[in-house]
Design a protein around this motif. Structure first.
Motif, PDB file in Angstrom:
ATOM      1  N   ALA B 340      22.540  19.694   9.036  1.00 25.71           N
ATOM      2  CA  ALA B 340      21.553  19.569   7.968  1.00 25.71           C
ATOM      3  C   ALA B 340      20.833  18.247   8.163  1.00 25.71           C
ATOM      4  O   ALA B 340      21.295  17.362   8.900  1.00 25.71           O
ATOM      5  CB  ALA B 340      22.243  19.596   6.609  1.00 25.71           C
ATOM      6  N   LYS B 341      19.693  18.148   7.480  1.00 21.72           N
ATOM      7  CA  LYS B 341      18.920  16.916   7.579  1.00 21.72           C
ATOM      8  C   LYS B 341      18.852  16.295   6.201  1.00 21.72           C
ATOM      9  O   LYS B 341      18.580  16.990   5.217  1.00 21.72           O
ATOM     10  CB  LYS B 341      17.525  17.225   8.088  1.00 21.72           C
ATOM     11  N   VAL B 342      19.113  15.012   6.125  1.00 21.91           N
ATOM     12  CA  VAL B 342      18.958  14.307   4.856  1.00 21.91           C
ATOM     13  C   VAL B 342      17.999  13.150   5.106  1.00 21.91           C
ATOM     14  O   VAL B 342      18.051  12.514   6.160  1.00 21.91           O
ATOM     15  CB  VAL B 342      20.342  13.854   4.303  1.00 21.91           C
ATOM     16  N   SER B 343      17.080  12.946   4.170  1.00 20.44           N
ATOM     17  CA  SER B 343      16.015  11.965   4.426  1.00 20.44           C
ATOM     18  C   SER B 343      15.734  11.153   3.176  1.00 20.44           C
ATOM     19  O   SER B 343      15.832  11.657   2.056  1.00 20.44           O
ATOM     20  CB  SER B 343      14.710  12.674   4.817  1.00 20.44           C
ATOM     21  N   ILE B 344      15.351   9.898   3.386  1.00 19.42           N
ATOM     22  CA  ILE B 344      14.800   9.114   2.289  1.00 19.42           C
ATOM     23  C   ILE B 344      13.310   8.959   2.561  1.00 19.42           C
ATOM     24  O   ILE B 344      12.890   8.783   3.702  1.00 19.42           O
ATOM     25  CB  ILE B 344      15.493   7.742   2.132  1.00 19.42           C
ATOM     26  N   VAL B 345      12.514   9.062   1.512  1.00 16.15           N
ATOM     27  CA  VAL B 345      11.062   9.034   1.652  1.00 16.15           C
ATOM     28  C   VAL B 345      10.494   8.018   0.676  1.00 16.15           C
ATOM     29  O   VAL B 345      10.889   7.984  -0.492  1.00 16.15           O
ATOM     30  CB  VAL B 345      10.468  10.426   1.340  1.00 16.15           C
ATOM     31  N   GLY B 346       9.562   7.220   1.137  1.00 19.49           N
ATOM     32  CA  GLY B 346       8.928   6.262   0.234  1.00 19.49           C
ATOM     33  C   GLY B 346       7.806   5.522   0.920  1.00 19.49           C
ATOM     34  O   GLY B 346       7.964   5.035   2.041  1.00 19.49           O
ATOM     35  N   ALA B 347       6.660   5.446   0.246  1.00 21.24           N
ATOM     36  CA  ALA B 347       5.498   4.787   0.837  1.00 21.24           C
ATOM     37  C   ALA B 347       5.713   3.276   0.922  1.00 21.24           C
ATOM     38  O   ALA B 347       5.087   2.594   1.730  1.00 21.24           O
ATOM     39  CB  ALA B 347       4.247   5.102   0.024  1.00 21.24           C
ATOM     40  N   GLY B 348       6.619   2.749   0.088  1.00 25.85           N
ATOM     41  CA  GLY B 348       6.850   1.307   0.081  1.00 25.85           C
ATOM     42  C   GLY B 348       7.821   0.851   1.159  1.00 25.85           C
ATOM     43  O   GLY B 348       8.036  -0.354   1.356  1.00 25.85           O
ATOM     44  N   MET B 349       8.383   1.785   1.883  1.00 30.27           N
ATOM     45  CA  MET B 349       9.432   1.495   2.853  1.00 30.27           C
ATOM     46  C   MET B 349       8.979   0.546   3.950  1.00 30.27           C
ATOM     47  O   MET B 349       9.690  -0.366   4.344  1.00 30.27           O
ATOM     48  CB  MET B 349       9.824   2.841   3.495  1.00 30.27           C
ATOM     49  N   VAL B 350       7.723   0.778   4.404  1.00 32.70           N
ATOM     50  CA  VAL B 350       7.202   0.037   5.551  1.00 32.70           C
ATOM     51  C   VAL B 350       7.174  -1.473   5.294  1.00 32.70           C
ATOM     52  O   VAL B 350       7.372  -2.274   6.197  1.00 32.70           O
ATOM     53  CB  VAL B 350       5.798   0.583   5.937  1.00 32.70           C
ATOM     54  N   SER B 351       6.999  -1.856   4.049  1.00 29.82           N
ATOM     55  CA  SER B 351       6.911  -3.282   3.746  1.00 29.82           C
ATOM     56  C   SER B 351       8.215  -3.844   3.191  1.00 29.82           C
ATOM     57  O   SER B 351       8.261  -4.944   2.694  1.00 29.82           O
ATOM     58  CB  SER B 351       5.759  -3.523   2.754  1.00 29.82           C
ATOM     59  N   ASN B 352       9.271  -3.085   3.242  1.00 32.23           N
ATOM     60  CA  ASN B 352      10.569  -3.548   2.742  1.00 32.23           C
ATOM     61  C   ASN B 352      11.643  -3.428   3.815  1.00 32.23           C
ATOM     62  O   ASN B 352      12.185  -2.346   4.033  1.00 32.23           O
ATOM     63  CB  ASN B 352      10.994  -2.714   1.528  1.00 32.23           C
ATOM     64  N   PRO B 353      11.949  -4.483   4.495  1.00 33.40           N
ATOM     65  CA  PRO B 353      12.941  -4.391   5.561  1.00 33.40           C
ATOM     66  C   PRO B 353      14.316  -4.069   4.991  1.00 33.40           C
ATOM     67  O   PRO B 353      14.584  -4.275   3.813  1.00 33.40           O
ATOM     68  CB  PRO B 353      12.917  -5.779   6.200  1.00 33.40           C
ATOM     69  N   GLY B 354      15.174  -3.546   5.830  1.00 34.00           N
ATOM     70  CA  GLY B 354      16.550  -3.323   5.404  1.00 34.00           C
ATOM     71  C   GLY B 354      16.797  -1.988   4.754  1.00 34.00           C
ATOM     72  O   GLY B 354      17.921  -1.668   4.369  1.00 34.00           O
ATOM     73  N   VAL B 355      15.768  -1.153   4.652  1.00 30.38           N
ATOM     74  CA  VAL B 355      15.945   0.144   4.002  1.00 30.38           C
ATOM     75  C   VAL B 355      16.840   1.058   4.846  1.00 30.38           C
ATOM     76  O   VAL B 355      17.749   1.716   4.334  1.00 30.38           O
ATOM     77  CB  VAL B 355      14.581   0.829   3.736  1.00 30.38           C
ATOM     78  N   ALA B 356      16.586   1.040   6.154  1.00 24.70           N
ATOM     79  CA  ALA B 356      17.381   1.882   7.055  1.00 24.70           C
ATOM     80  C   ALA B 356      18.857   1.480   6.990  1.00 24.70           C
ATOM     81  O   ALA B 356      19.742   2.334   6.855  1.00 24.70           O
ATOM     82  CB  ALA B 356      16.864   1.773   8.487  1.00 24.70           C
ATOM     83  N   ALA B 357      19.077   0.190   7.038  1.00 24.52           N
ATOM     84  CA  ALA B 357      20.461  -0.310   7.009  1.00 24.52           C
ATOM     85  C   ALA B 357      21.165   0.148   5.740  1.00 24.52           C
ATOM     86  O   ALA B 357      22.330   0.573   5.775  1.00 24.52           O
ATOM     87  CB  ALA B 357      20.461  -1.848   7.085  1.00 24.52           C
ATOM     88  N   SER B 376       9.842   7.473  10.430  1.00 22.27           N
ATOM     89  CA  SER B 376       8.386   7.347  10.418  1.00 22.27           C
ATOM     90  C   SER B 376       8.095   6.182   9.500  1.00 22.27           C
ATOM     91  O   SER B 376       9.015   5.521   9.011  1.00 22.27           O
ATOM     92  CB  SER B 376       7.738   8.622   9.894  1.00 22.27           C
ATOM     93  N   GLU B 377       6.827   5.925   9.255  1.00 17.74           N
ATOM     94  CA  GLU B 377       6.496   4.773   8.400  1.00 17.74           C
ATOM     95  C   GLU B 377       7.033   4.947   6.993  1.00 17.74           C
ATOM     96  O   GLU B 377       7.338   3.970   6.322  1.00 17.74           O
ATOM     97  CB  GLU B 377       4.982   4.599   8.338  1.00 17.74           C
ATOM     98  N   ILE B 378       7.141   6.187   6.533  1.00 21.05           N
ATOM     99  CA  ILE B 378       7.521   6.372   5.132  1.00 21.05           C
ATOM    100  C   ILE B 378       8.786   7.211   4.956  1.00 21.05           C
ATOM    101  O   ILE B 378       9.104   7.614   3.854  1.00 21.05           O
ATOM    102  CB  ILE B 378       6.363   7.004   4.308  1.00 21.05           C
ATOM    103  N   LYS B 379       9.514   7.462   6.030  1.00 22.79           N
ATOM    104  CA  LYS B 379      10.778   8.191   5.846  1.00 22.79           C
ATOM    105  C   LYS B 379      11.775   7.866   6.949  1.00 22.79           C
ATOM    106  O   LYS B 379      11.405   7.456   8.049  1.00 22.79           O
ATOM    107  CB  LYS B 379      10.521   9.700   5.781  1.00 22.79           C
TER     108      LYS B 379
END
Lengths: 405, 405
Positions: B340-357, B376-379
């Motif tokens: 299965a695929k699970v994803s987080i999506v957000g337009a603000g992600m690109v300017s907020n480091p540490g989201v992936a971690a 991607s830039e937003i997910k």
């Protein structure tokens, strides 16, 4: 190489197994070296199911929308049948009525075919494909989907056969052919090897529901032989064609009956020119198919006028009659849904006096009252009580000895 | 006076009662002074029933015939809905996709809309009619009926809204709007008041099944605001539009998950130019929608290439992969449907480091193994075991505190 148009009705394509059987039948014909066009109706009860659904929405549907709805039934059949033919290893393509070039007039629900543009079908046949065409539907001048009314698939098949100059139009049904009477009513009824267009036309109009009258008219006008046969076996059925040697020896070919009859009587219509025109114009405007018309002898400068129509048309007929009564100053009207029509049909009738007397005798012997009588060159019809119809058909079949070979 | 395109899905028109409710909703909008175009899908399970019927005939249907078959579903809906609207006292007309001017490319089953000829719709709107259009279908250059694939009705609605320059495209669903996660998985999930096209696009592609991705793309390209709202109440739903002030304050807008994922891995593909082109061209020829693609670092002059696709596409994908392996001299391949695929999506992600971690941390805390990662830039998406998906979505929703207003 012959060009064969085959038509299969709703019960022949009622489920996947039956569709596969129809596919095998078409493929068989194709592999015998023929070009094959197959016309199909909607699967089994699809049309009734769609009408039921419609009635939950409205009891007064827009005719255009009704045609939009009902035309889906045949579209389902053609797609599935084309797939089933392809699964048998023969190329096939499905065409809706509009795609197949069926052009109609603008009367939704009861459209008449005006012409058939055969180019697309010819192209697909030339590509060695079996062409599967949706019966019952066409396209009017405005580009709108129309339907031909109940049983219109027969008309589609014959119209295509005429336009394509097909060698034969095979109409497959759940009966073996045309019988001297409905075998469910008369167990001794015999299958006819052939029958003329006119006889078939009378039988069809009279409720022997093997072929749609309009289809027979079409076939007659374009001299298309129709082979009415069973979809369940390979026995020859009944050929409907221009001339038949057999029929001339027969005085009466068959007994037809019709329970879908309503009788309307209008009393004391002033006796002056134009009265009938007014009444029947109003009925025509309501799209009522009037069947028998009787006008009594004049009495006190008024007439009584009676006519019959199908049950479906009754409410519209009554609306027209209501209007006619007030326009014409008639005294009133009655209607009766509980009647039936029984008819004897035969091309030899015209040259054999005494046929009518024999018919009335048969009915009298059973104590059946005759309420209306109508005659043509090849048929005599009587309106009787609906409850007497079975007895009447049996008596007539017996009287004219139709069980004999 | 605004021009509103309303779209109702299959569950909203599943029976006569629901069709009447949709009719009332359209009439309400019309009586508020708007011009109204309604796009509908096939009733409830109609499409599935037609597919089941088809499977009884063939497991390898001709795509043209399949479209001929499936397009009947929407045609039934539009006729019934037009009747229901007329029964409410407002003029209405139903148009099939072809009649409504929807022109597509030639890819049966998955056609793309090329243009919309709006003349007929505009004429009917000018006649003060509610126009009811069949979703999911169109006409290709050859005059053949095509379908847009599952969920294509959304695309029809947005394409019509774009072509007609509608003020808004309302997509009615059985949910209230777009949520921060699937409320069936995360009871604390919150409805979003608005969301950007790009976020919606990611959520849609990622299995948050509120809107078809192609529909969102279309809306984005033509700047059509989409209002995703419930067909069961009059609450405002979620507006999907070009810019949203809210979203910039949000780092993560939502958590999406998708169980309709299959993973295919090809081993030891020679490391030379053109390898990926060969593989993905073969996949494209099979009409496989490839989602995530991962190519490992080179080792011994070979690469491993993995990708994901929908379950439906798997057998065609494997056929392409088989061919690719022998063409490219790859060692072999495996596939796994149980992911299965699970994803987080957000337009603000690109300017907020540490989201992936933070995402990987949330998954690690639950002991969930990550099998593939794509960003991607937003997910950010991770492929995990299908059995871990619920746990993962809950953990991520919690970690990013999406339950907070």
């Amino acid at each position: 190489m012959a060009l064969v148009v085959q038509k299969f009705g709703g019960s022949s394509v009622a489920n996947a197994e039956r569709i596969k059987r129809v596919a095998r039948r078409a493929v068989e014909c194709f592999r015998e070296g023929n070009q094959v066009v197959v016309v199909v109706s909607a699967m089994g009860d699809t049309t009734d199911e769609l009408l039921n659904l419609m009635k939950q929405i409205t009891l007064d549907p827009d005719p255009r929308e009704q045609d939009m709805l009902l035309s889906t039934g045949e579209q389902i059949s053609i797609a599935l049948l084309a797939m089933a033919i392809q699964a048998e290893g023969v190329a096939a393509i499905s065409l809706t009525g509009p795609q197949a070039g069926i052009r109609t007039d603008n009367v939704f629900n009861k459209a008449r075919i005006k012409k058939v543009l055969t180019q697309r079908i010819r192209e697909e046949l030339a590509n060695n494909k079996i062409v599967v065409v949706a019966g019952f539907q066409g396209l009017n001048e405005d580009g709108e989907i129309t339907t031909l009314g109940r049983g219109g698939s027969d008309t589609t098949a014959v119209a295509l056969a005429a336009a394509l100059k097909a060698d034969v139009c095979e109409i497959f049904t759940d009966v073996d052919g045309v019988y001297t009477a409905d075998p469910r009513v008369v167990p001794q009824a015999k299958k006819l090897a052939d029958i003329s267009y006119d006889e078939m036309l009378e039988l069809a109009s009279l409720g022997a529901v093997v072929l749609q009258p309009r289809a027979v008219e079409f076939a007659k006008n374009y001299d298309v032989p129709i082979h009415v046969r069973s979809s369940f076996n390979h026995e020859p059925g009944t050929i409907v064609r221009r001339e038949s040697t057999m029929e001339k020896e027969r005085v009466v070919s068959g007994i037809a009956h019709d329970l879908n009859v309503a009788k309307i009587a209008i009393f004391d219509v002033p006796d002056r020119p134009g009265v009938a025109r007014t009444l029947f114009q109003l009925l025509a405007e309501q799209n009522v198919n009037v069947d028998m018309i009787i006008q009594s002898a004049t009495r006190n400068d008024t007439n009584d006028i009676s006519f019959t129509c199908a049950h479906d048309d009754l409410s519209r007929a009554l609306a027209a009659v209501e209007q006619a009564c007030s326009l014409l100053g008639a005294k009133g009207y009655t209607y009766d849904e509980d009647v039936a029509k029984v008819s004897i049909v035969g091309a030899g009738m015209v040259s054999n006096p005494g046929v009518a007397a024999k018919m009335f005798e048969a009915l009298a012997e059973e104590g059946i009252n005759i309420e209306m009588i109508a005659t043509s060159e090849i048929k005599i019809s009587c309106i009787i009580r609906a409850s007497d119809v079975k007895l009447a058909v049996l008596a007539l079949h017996n009287k004219f000895q139709l069980e004999k070979p």
